[in-house]
Design a protein around this motif. Structure first.
Motif, PDB file in Angstrom:
ATOM      1  N   GLY A 118     -33.302  23.868  15.153  1.00  0.00           N
ATOM      2  CA  GLY A 118     -31.862  23.752  15.356  1.00  0.00           C
ATOM      3  C   GLY A 118     -31.057  23.902  14.084  1.00  0.00           C
ATOM      4  N   THR A 119     -29.750  23.872  14.229  1.00  0.00           N
ATOM      5  CA  THR A 119     -28.803  24.037  13.131  1.00  0.00           C
ATOM      6  C   THR A 119     -28.035  22.743  12.927  1.00  0.00           C
ATOM      7  N   ILE A 120     -27.741  22.428  11.662  1.00  0.00           N
ATOM      8  CA  ILE A 120     -26.858  21.310  11.339  1.00  0.00           C
ATOM      9  C   ILE A 120     -25.601  21.902  10.726  1.00  0.00           C
ATOM     10  N   SER A 121     -24.445  21.591  11.299  1.00  0.00           N
ATOM     11  CA  SER A 121     -23.175  22.108  10.793  1.00  0.00           C
ATOM     12  C   SER A 121     -22.300  20.941  10.369  1.00  0.00           C
ATOM     13  N   VAL A 122     -21.721  21.055   9.180  1.00  0.00           N
ATOM     14  CA  VAL A 122     -20.736  20.099   8.701  1.00  0.00           C
ATOM     15  C   VAL A 122     -19.502  20.912   8.351  1.00  0.00           C
ATOM     16  N   ARG A 123     -18.399  20.657   9.024  1.00  0.00           N
ATOM     17  CA  ARG A 123     -17.203  21.454   8.778  1.00  0.00           C
ATOM     18  C   ARG A 123     -15.965  20.639   9.066  1.00  0.00           C
ATOM     19  N   THR A 124     -14.869  21.070   8.477  1.00  0.00           N
ATOM     20  CA  THR A 124     -13.579  20.473   8.796  1.00  0.00           C
ATOM     21  C   THR A 124     -12.885  21.351   9.819  1.00  0.00           C
ATOM     22  N   GLY A 125     -11.909  20.812  10.470  1.00  0.00           N
ATOM     23  CA  GLY A 125     -11.159  21.573  11.454  1.00  0.00           C
ATOM     24  C   GLY A 125     -10.157  22.515  10.820  1.00  0.00           C
ATOM     25  N   ASP A 126      -9.697  23.480  11.601  1.00  0.00           N
ATOM     26  CA  ASP A 126      -8.664  24.404  11.158  1.00  0.00           C
ATOM     27  C   ASP A 126      -7.333  23.665  11.082  1.00  0.00           C
ATOM     28  N   ALA A 127      -6.424  24.137  10.262  1.00  0.00           N
ATOM     29  CA  ALA A 127      -5.134  23.480  10.096  1.00  0.00           C
ATOM     30  C   ALA A 127      -4.051  24.501   9.820  1.00  0.00           C
ATOM     31  N   LYS A 128      -2.809  24.126  10.084  1.00  0.00           N
ATOM     32  CA  LYS A 128      -1.690  25.014   9.802  1.00  0.00           C
ATOM     33  C   LYS A 128      -1.399  25.082   8.317  1.00  0.00           C
ATOM     34  N   THR A 129      -1.436  23.945   7.604  1.00  0.00           N
ATOM     35  CA  THR A 129      -1.066  23.949   6.199  1.00  0.00           C
ATOM     36  C   THR A 129      -2.277  23.912   5.272  1.00  0.00           C
ATOM     37  N   SER A 130      -3.137  22.936   5.403  1.00  0.00           N
ATOM     38  CA  SER A 130      -4.289  22.812   4.508  1.00  0.00           C
ATOM     39  C   SER A 130      -5.425  22.132   5.252  1.00  0.00           C
ATOM     40  N   SER A 131      -6.564  22.789   5.303  1.00  0.00           N
ATOM     41  CA  SER A 131      -7.699  22.172   5.992  1.00  0.00           C
ATOM     42  C   SER A 131      -8.319  21.098   5.107  1.00  0.00           C
ATOM     43  N   GLY A 132      -9.098  20.230   5.689  1.00  0.00           N
ATOM     44  CA  GLY A 132      -9.732  19.138   4.953  1.00  0.00           C
ATOM     45  C   GLY A 132     -10.838  19.614   4.039  1.00  0.00           C
ATOM     46  N   ASN A 133     -11.354  18.707   3.231  1.00  0.00           N
ATOM     47  CA  ASN A 133     -12.419  18.998   2.280  1.00  0.00           C
ATOM     48  C   ASN A 133     -13.754  18.490   2.809  1.00  0.00           C
ATOM     49  N   VAL A 134     -14.830  19.106   2.336  1.00  0.00           N
ATOM     50  CA  VAL A 134     -16.169  18.572   2.531  1.00  0.00           C
ATOM     51  C   VAL A 134     -16.643  18.182   1.147  1.00  0.00           C
ATOM     52  N   GLN A 135     -16.943  16.914   0.953  1.00  0.00           N
ATOM     53  CA  GLN A 135     -17.318  16.424  -0.370  1.00  0.00           C
ATOM     54  C   GLN A 135     -18.651  15.704  -0.286  1.00  0.00           C
ATOM     55  N   VAL A 136     -19.548  16.079  -1.181  1.00  0.00           N
ATOM     56  CA  VAL A 136     -20.817  15.375  -1.341  1.00  0.00           C
ATOM     57  C   VAL A 136     -20.791  14.806  -2.748  1.00  0.00           C
ATOM     58  N   GLN A 137     -20.854  13.500  -2.848  1.00  0.00           N
ATOM     59  CA  GLN A 137     -20.731  12.862  -4.151  1.00  0.00           C
ATOM     60  C   GLN A 137     -21.869  11.878  -4.345  1.00  0.00           C
ATOM     61  N   LEU A 138     -22.505  11.971  -5.508  1.00  0.00           N
ATOM     62  CA  LEU A 138     -23.576  11.052  -5.857  1.00  0.00           C
ATOM     63  C   LEU A 138     -22.992   9.853  -6.578  1.00  0.00           C
ATOM     64  N   GLY A 139     -23.565   8.693  -6.350  1.00  0.00           N
ATOM     65  CA  GLY A 139     -23.090   7.493  -7.016  1.00  0.00           C
ATOM     66  C   GLY A 139     -23.473   7.467  -8.487  1.00  0.00           C
ATOM     67  N   THR A 140     -22.740   6.685  -9.247  1.00  0.00           N
ATOM     68  CA  THR A 140     -23.060   6.511 -10.658  1.00  0.00           C
ATOM     69  C   THR A 140     -24.082   5.387 -10.808  1.00  0.00           C
ATOM     70  N   SER A 141     -24.709   5.325 -11.953  1.00  0.00           N
ATOM     71  CA  SER A 141     -25.709   4.310 -12.224  1.00  0.00           C
ATOM     72  C   SER A 141     -25.318   3.548 -13.479  1.00  0.00           C
TER      73      SER A 141
END
Length: 161
Positions: free
Chosen positions: A29-52
């Motif tokens: 199968g497929t895994i999809s991560v996406r934001t929706g379409d928008a009139k002005t600005s679509s959302g972000n997809v952010q992957v952030q690692l924690g600090t140590s």
């Protein structure tokens, strides 16, 4: 919707795994991560690692699967602008960026191509810049090295046109 693991005061926090099942007779199968379409600005997809506080931060790996007999999958980064950079720090040495193809024991390895696109006006430039030392160190170098051949008398070439 928020998906998360519990925080931990002692020991490691929890783990989150998102995976499709394996398929023995067809494609998995497929895994999809996406934001929706928008009139002005679509959302972000952010992957952030924690600090140590005491050790190294975690790693972010993107791996395209493959097997020993056939080529693996492709990884593509596409956008109006794609930035790849290491973080800056005043307290530790900077880290590097490595772009490399894998080795091959049975055939030809892949090529690395860095190019700008064609344009009906001005095409983009390619710049190789080594860093400067702002204090008492030595500025960075640029080295172009062609490959050797262990089985024939001819190595690779450097061609400047």
């Amino acid at each position: 919707m928020t998906v998360g693991s519990s925080a931990a005061k002692k020991g490691s926090s929890g783990q989150i795994t998102m995976a499709t099942g394996s398929a023995t007779a067809a494609a998995s199968g497929t895994i999809s991560v996406r934001t929706g379409d928008a009139k002005t600005s679509s959302g972000n997809v952010q992957v952030q690692l924690g600090t140590s506080a005491d050790g190294a931060s975690g790693s972010f790996n993107v791996v395209a699967g493959g097997d020993k007999a056939r080529a693996g999958g492709a990884i593509g980064l596409t956008g109006d602008r794609v930035d790849i950079a290491t973080s800056s720090s005043d307290k530790r040495a900077g880290q590097g960026i490595a772009i490399a193809t894998g080795s091959s024991g049975a055939g030809v390895t892949g090529a690395i191509s860095i190019r700008t696109g064609d344009s009906v006006r001005d095409a983009g430039d390619i710049s190789l810049l080594a860093g400067s030392s702002t204090r008492r160190g030595i500025g960075g170098s640029i080295a172009l090295t062609a490959g050797d051949s262990s089985r024939s008398a001819e190595g690779g070439s450097i061609i400047l046109e």
